[in-house]
Design a protein around this motif. Sequence first.
Motif, PDB file in Angstrom:
ATOM      1  N   CYS A 643      55.524  62.116  30.986  1.00  0.00           N
ATOM      2  CA  CYS A 643      55.910  62.652  32.150  1.00  0.00           C
ATOM      3  C   CYS A 643      54.965  63.580  32.609  1.00  0.00           C
ATOM      4  O   CYS A 643      54.831  63.504  33.659  1.00  0.00           O
ATOM      5  N   VAL A 644      54.097  64.297  31.575  1.00  0.00           N
ATOM      6  CA  VAL A 644      53.001  64.946  32.317  1.00  0.00           C
ATOM      7  C   VAL A 644      52.024  64.161  32.926  1.00  0.00           C
ATOM      8  O   VAL A 644      51.276  64.452  33.712  1.00  0.00           O
ATOM      9  N   LEU A 645      51.697  63.041  32.132  1.00  0.00           N
ATOM     10  CA  LEU A 645      50.590  62.149  32.532  1.00  0.00           C
ATOM     11  C   LEU A 645      50.955  61.439  33.782  1.00  0.00           C
ATOM     12  O   LEU A 645      49.996  61.155  34.591  1.00  0.00           O
ATOM     13  N   LYS A 646      52.174  61.219  34.118  1.00  0.00           N
ATOM     14  CA  LYS A 646      52.623  60.713  35.209  1.00  0.00           C
ATOM     15  C   LYS A 646      52.772  61.643  36.358  1.00  0.00           C
ATOM     16  O   LYS A 646      53.264  61.138  37.546  1.00  0.00           O
ATOM     17  N   SER A 647      52.744  62.832  36.238  1.00  0.00           N
ATOM     18  CA  SER A 647      52.994  63.924  37.270  1.00  0.00           C
ATOM     19  C   SER A 647      51.934  63.767  38.447  1.00  0.00           C
ATOM     20  O   SER A 647      50.886  63.159  38.626  1.00  0.00           O
ATOM     21  N   LEU A 651      48.366  62.075  38.193  1.00  0.00           N
ATOM     22  CA  LEU A 651      48.346  60.675  38.814  1.00  0.00           C
ATOM     23  C   LEU A 651      49.193  60.523  39.941  1.00  0.00           C
ATOM     24  O   LEU A 651      50.371  59.985  40.015  1.00  0.00           O
ATOM     25  N   PRO A 652      48.476  60.779  41.160  1.00  0.00           N
ATOM     26  CA  PRO A 652      49.434  61.022  42.386  1.00  0.00           C
ATOM     27  C   PRO A 652      49.476  59.389  42.697  1.00  0.00           C
ATOM     28  O   PRO A 652      48.809  58.617  42.892  1.00  0.00           O
ATOM     29  N   GLY A 653      50.597  59.311  43.568  1.00  0.00           N
ATOM     30  CA  GLY A 653      50.934  58.101  44.263  1.00  0.00           C
ATOM     31  C   GLY A 653      50.129  58.207  45.559  1.00  0.00           C
ATOM     32  O   GLY A 653      49.643  59.428  45.999  1.00  0.00           O
ATOM     33  N   ALA A 654      50.107  56.854  46.381  1.00  0.00           N
ATOM     34  CA  ALA A 654      49.567  57.015  47.658  1.00  0.00           C
ATOM     35  C   ALA A 654      49.853  58.007  48.699  1.00  0.00           C
ATOM     36  O   ALA A 654      49.182  58.507  49.398  1.00  0.00           O
ATOM     37  N   ASP A 655      51.200  58.388  48.758  1.00  0.00           N
ATOM     38  CA  ASP A 655      51.626  59.243  49.705  1.00  0.00           C
ATOM     39  C   ASP A 655      51.672  60.699  49.285  1.00  0.00           C
ATOM     40  O   ASP A 655      52.275  61.496  49.951  1.00  0.00           O
ATOM     41  N   VAL A 656      50.996  61.034  48.053  1.00  0.00           N
ATOM     42  CA  VAL A 656      51.193  62.438  47.604  1.00  0.00           C
ATOM     43  C   VAL A 656      49.606  63.090  48.232  1.00  0.00           C
ATOM     44  O   VAL A 656      48.590  62.641  47.864  1.00  0.00           O
ATOM     45  N   SER A 657      49.971  64.325  49.022  1.00  0.00           N
ATOM     46  CA  SER A 657      48.807  64.734  49.704  1.00  0.00           C
ATOM     47  C   SER A 657      48.094  65.787  48.652  1.00  0.00           C
ATOM     48  O   SER A 657      48.658  65.894  47.578  1.00  0.00           O
ATOM     49  N   LEU A 658      46.874  66.114  48.988  1.00  0.00           N
ATOM     50  CA  LEU A 658      45.954  66.887  48.356  1.00  0.00           C
ATOM     51  C   LEU A 658      46.447  68.117  47.997  1.00  0.00           C
ATOM     52  O   LEU A 658      46.594  68.810  47.230  1.00  0.00           O
ATOM     53  N   ASP A 659      47.164  68.642  49.152  1.00  0.00           N
ATOM     54  CA  ASP A 659      47.918  69.955  49.339  1.00  0.00           C
ATOM     55  C   ASP A 659      49.013  69.972  48.436  1.00  0.00           C
ATOM     56  O   ASP A 659      49.394  71.089  47.747  1.00  0.00           O
ATOM     57  N   ASP A 660      49.601  69.081  48.285  1.00  0.00           N
ATOM     58  CA  ASP A 660      51.026  68.932  47.507  1.00  0.00           C
ATOM     59  C   ASP A 660      50.475  69.159  46.162  1.00  0.00           C
ATOM     60  O   ASP A 660      51.000  69.515  45.234  1.00  0.00           O
ATOM     61  N   ARG A 661      49.372  68.366  45.837  1.00  0.00           N
ATOM     62  CA  ARG A 661      48.977  68.441  44.355  1.00  0.00           C
ATOM     63  C   ARG A 661      48.252  69.796  43.996  1.00  0.00           C
ATOM     64  O   ARG A 661      48.686  70.327  42.905  1.00  0.00           O
ATOM     65  N   ALA A 662      47.557  70.441  44.878  1.00  0.00           N
ATOM     66  CA  ALA A 662      46.904  71.874  44.640  1.00  0.00           C
ATOM     67  C   ALA A 662      48.068  72.724  44.299  1.00  0.00           C
ATOM     68  O   ALA A 662      48.153  73.560  43.677  1.00  0.00           O
ATOM     69  N   TYR A 663      49.328  72.498  45.231  1.00  0.00           N
ATOM     70  CA  TYR A 663      50.555  73.502  45.103  1.00  0.00           C
ATOM     71  C   TYR A 663      51.116  73.328  43.837  1.00  0.00           C
ATOM     72  O   TYR A 663      51.424  74.165  43.137  1.00  0.00           O
ATOM     73  N   LEU A 664      51.400  72.031  43.527  1.00  0.00           N
ATOM     74  CA  LEU A 664      52.119  71.989  42.181  1.00  0.00           C
ATOM     75  C   LEU A 664      50.977  72.430  40.786  1.00  0.00           C
ATOM     76  O   LEU A 664      51.735  73.103  39.776  1.00  0.00           O
ATOM     77  N   ARG A 665      50.098  72.474  40.873  1.00  0.00           N
ATOM     78  CA  ARG A 665      49.043  72.640  40.089  1.00  0.00           C
ATOM     79  C   ARG A 665      49.013  74.145  39.953  1.00  0.00           C
ATOM     80  O   ARG A 665      49.312  74.730  38.651  1.00  0.00           O
ATOM     81  N   PHE A 793      63.930  59.322  45.240  1.00  0.00           N
ATOM     82  CA  PHE A 793      64.618  59.628  44.039  1.00  0.00           C
ATOM     83  C   PHE A 793      64.046  59.050  42.879  1.00  0.00           C
ATOM     84  O   PHE A 793      63.927  59.626  41.934  1.00  0.00           O
ATOM     85  N   ARG A 794      63.658  57.507  43.153  1.00  0.00           N
ATOM     86  CA  ARG A 794      63.172  56.895  41.904  1.00  0.00           C
ATOM     87  C   ARG A 794      62.016  57.452  41.294  1.00  0.00           C
ATOM     88  O   ARG A 794      61.638  57.187  40.118  1.00  0.00           O
ATOM     89  N   HIS A 795      61.457  58.233  41.989  1.00  0.00           N
ATOM     90  CA  HIS A 795      59.782  59.019  41.382  1.00  0.00           C
ATOM     91  C   HIS A 795      60.369  60.060  40.343  1.00  0.00           C
ATOM     92  O   HIS A 795      59.334  60.070  39.558  1.00  0.00           O
ATOM     93  N   PHE A 796      61.568  60.369  40.431  1.00  0.00           N
ATOM     94  CA  PHE A 796      61.973  61.162  39.404  1.00  0.00           C
ATOM     95  C   PHE A 796      62.605  60.427  38.265  1.00  0.00           C
ATOM     96  O   PHE A 796      63.068  61.467  37.091  1.00  0.00           O
ATOM     97  N   LEU A 797      62.637  59.469  38.203  1.00  0.00           N
ATOM     98  CA  LEU A 797      63.138  58.761  37.169  1.00  0.00           C
ATOM     99  C   LEU A 797      62.187  58.131  36.231  1.00  0.00           C
ATOM    100  O   LEU A 797      61.426  57.266  36.195  1.00  0.00           O
ATOM    101  N   LYS A 801      58.587  52.579  34.672  1.00  0.00           N
ATOM    102  CA  LYS A 801      57.079  52.793  35.332  1.00  0.00           C
ATOM    103  C   LYS A 801      57.099  53.227  36.834  1.00  0.00           C
ATOM    104  O   LYS A 801      58.150  53.089  37.454  1.00  0.00           O
ATOM    105  N   SER A 802      56.152  53.939  36.918  1.00  0.00           N
ATOM    106  CA  SER A 802      56.032  54.717  38.317  1.00  0.00           C
ATOM    107  C   SER A 802      55.092  53.734  39.426  1.00  0.00           C
ATOM    108  O   SER A 802      54.318  53.052  38.995  1.00  0.00           O
ATOM    109  N   ALA A 803      55.340  54.121  40.528  1.00  0.00           N
ATOM    110  CA  ALA A 803      54.621  53.393  41.770  1.00  0.00           C
ATOM    111  C   ALA A 803      53.304  53.573  41.559  1.00  0.00           C
ATOM    112  O   ALA A 803      52.459  52.904  41.959  1.00  0.00           O
ATOM    113  N   SER A 804      52.891  54.651  41.011  1.00  0.00           N
ATOM    114  CA  SER A 804      51.510  54.972  40.867  1.00  0.00           C
ATOM    115  C   SER A 804      50.639  54.487  39.761  1.00  0.00           C
ATOM    116  O   SER A 804      49.628  54.721  39.434  1.00  0.00           O
TER     117      SER A 804
END
Length: 825
Positions: A643-647, A651-665, A793-797, A801-804
């Motif tokens: 789960c950590v490795l797929k966060s 491992l961002p999906g195409a629709d995950v912005s750099l700001d979102d990643r920095a925010y979560l970090r 929703f599926r992103h959190f299952l 296997k994740s879309a990314s």
Amino acid sequence: ILVLTTLGNSSVFGQPPPQILFSLRCMLACNVWTYPQSLALMACLDMFCLFFFPRGVIWFCFQIQVIEDDKAKSTEPFTTGVRGQAPPLVTTNFQVKDQGNASPRFVRCTAYNMPCTADMAKQSQVPLAAVIKPLATLPQDESPPYLVDHGEGGPIRCNRCKAYMCPYMQFIEGGRRFQCGFCSCVTEVPPHYFQHLDHTGKRVDCYDRPELSLGSYEFLATVDYCKNNKLPQPPAFIFLIDVSYNAVKSGMVNIVCQELKTLLDYLPRYNPEMDSMVRVGFVTYNKVLHFYNVKASLAQPQMLVVSDVSDMFVPLLDGFLVNVNESRLVIESLLDQIPEMFADTRETETVFGPVIQAGLEALKAADCAGKLFVFHTSLPIAEAPGKLKNREDKKLIGTDKEKSLFQPQVGFYNTLAKECVAQGCCVDLFLFPNQYVDVATLGVVPVSTGGSVYKYTYFQAQTDKERFLNDLRRDVQKLVGFDAVMRVRTSTGIRATDFFGSFFMSNTTDVELAGLDCDKAITVEFKHDDKLSEETGALMQCAVLYTSCSGQRRLRVHNMAVNCCSQLADLYRNCETDTIINFFSKYAFRGILSNPTKAVRDTLVNQCAQILACYRKNCASPSSAGQLILPECMKLLPVYLNCVLKSDVLLPGADVSLDDRAYLRQLISCMDVAESHVFFYPRLLPLTKLESGSLPVAVRDSEERLSKGGVYILETGLHLFLWVGASVQQELLLNIFGTPSFSQIDPNMTSLPVLDNPFSERLREIIDSFRAQRSRYMKLMVVKQEDRTELIFRHFLVEDKSASGGASYVDFLCHMHKEIRQLLS
């Protein structure tokens, strides 16, 4: 034969023994790496199971089973008097009785049985760390730490290492001296603190003094513990509101001003009977800053404009920071006028650096600590110190240069953060972006000062107002300490070597926090510098010096004793997987500042494989190389690590912005164990039947677990989803939504209708209880099966296997087994 025997021994109409099936299937899956013929056997097993049994039974519910087993065995209160006893899991509700070690609500360790030597620790690769939440909120049935006042002499301490009096100090010579449990130094007992010893060598007043019998308590600090040997002033809150075009148009300015009129009655206070001593001030800004004089004697508030943002100063002292009750009428008049004053603004450019400088200068002028609440909307491109440019470049993602995107764009904010910490100026940032705002840079000051960042992308008043206002209310009201310094002392043999969280460090030992609230956790890593003794164990003491909301200087102390072992089996028997994952995620998320993301992921996999390979080699019973053998307390390590490795950070999906990643970090850097647990492995509950007083048993986070005829709630700590299957019974739809048809459900609703039936009432109770457990308000999102929002929703299952490109749990388990076997061979 083994497959047929396994199936034959179970009822065709019942469930097969899940442990056997899971072990067998995993063994076969793992052996595919070396034995291609096992593919055929694996296919046979799959076909048998799918034919005879409901889809999905084949996978043993490790995660859910472990959690439910822990709940079943944790029926008695957890007493902290037994050294080295691992607490119940964070998913279990339990009561704590402090009997000499800190409650797990304050301190959780990765291992409660530390290796005696550095070589043993290196061999196991198990991280030795503690997640400390110094000001954690306790349940109502548990007493807050007692406040101890030793008068003008202040707290009793060891002469050498300066450890504070605690249950680990040994009184000798009839009670006239004590030997420190940390460094063994002998110190004289002050005359006013002397007491006789009983026949066991304990002081006769041991159980009357919190510091001699409890794991957590507070000391009232003397003037010696204050800056410049002067008692501190009560803190101040300054609200700094962006009034540029975007802020006004989105409705943010109006919402903030209306809410503050009510919220000012709920400023933090230690005594609910008394008024808060916190003073308040107000600033609005776009390209320039507007300060407001709200002195009680004025008929109307006065605005003073500072247009030279390159050299920030506060244009008034008297009337800027005021007592709420004294200046209430003037403050309310101001908050009514601000939305009107800027209603027709066309100014789109904003500054940011000078805004924080303004609040800092105001606190300096008032000679007090405090908190800045900054409400900001856009990238600060106006000409001013701290000006930024848009550097979002998706071509860098996945390259060696990606790490630069997580580092601050300019050094200005690091310097500013250092100045804020020196003054005790904590910054909480509320962001309302419609495009890239460079969270990696704007978050530097909040993260370094112990503050928080809240983010509401594409903010819309109608749908996001509830979440924002709940976050703001909780942020203003929650327990917070200012001008804090934390030091972790340890007994001989280990020392604190690394720290993770929202803070600043000017040396290697002191964690400095301009603000420390009840939600913030600091993770501390320990390393050996000598041998440890099985007889004495290992001790740690966390002491936090801070200024309370009432202006009192206090010391909060948490003590923890763990066992030490010379056998690896004892280490693996007393680990805590949730805390290990909390540490690994923070270690990895900091690692991406200086390493390529792929290298960070590989390091995590390698360390996890080494931990499990060491156990297999040294502790497990001899068995087939094809079997995957996990320690009892680490059964969930692979699923959580995956789960950590797929966060989105790693491992961002195409629709995950750099700001979102920095925010979560930034967000995860200061999470406690309970919040990181639900963030990485969300809670998924089926809602077909709801009983009062208990929750339904959760199911695994996999699409295979979803039934078309079911309704499920999924909680991540930041999001709350209600998934509705396409074939749900009409009665269930009427009970929840008040509509008989699936097609009539409004997917845009953010709260459930209040219906007069037991099911509706219980479901809303569950949602409220989930929200009450978390530090951020979770907006409800209704997801209809096969609707476009189902992708989110599926992103959190997380077991799928994740879309990314992230592996499913089973695939990762096979990969992990391969890694372990390579290490062993």
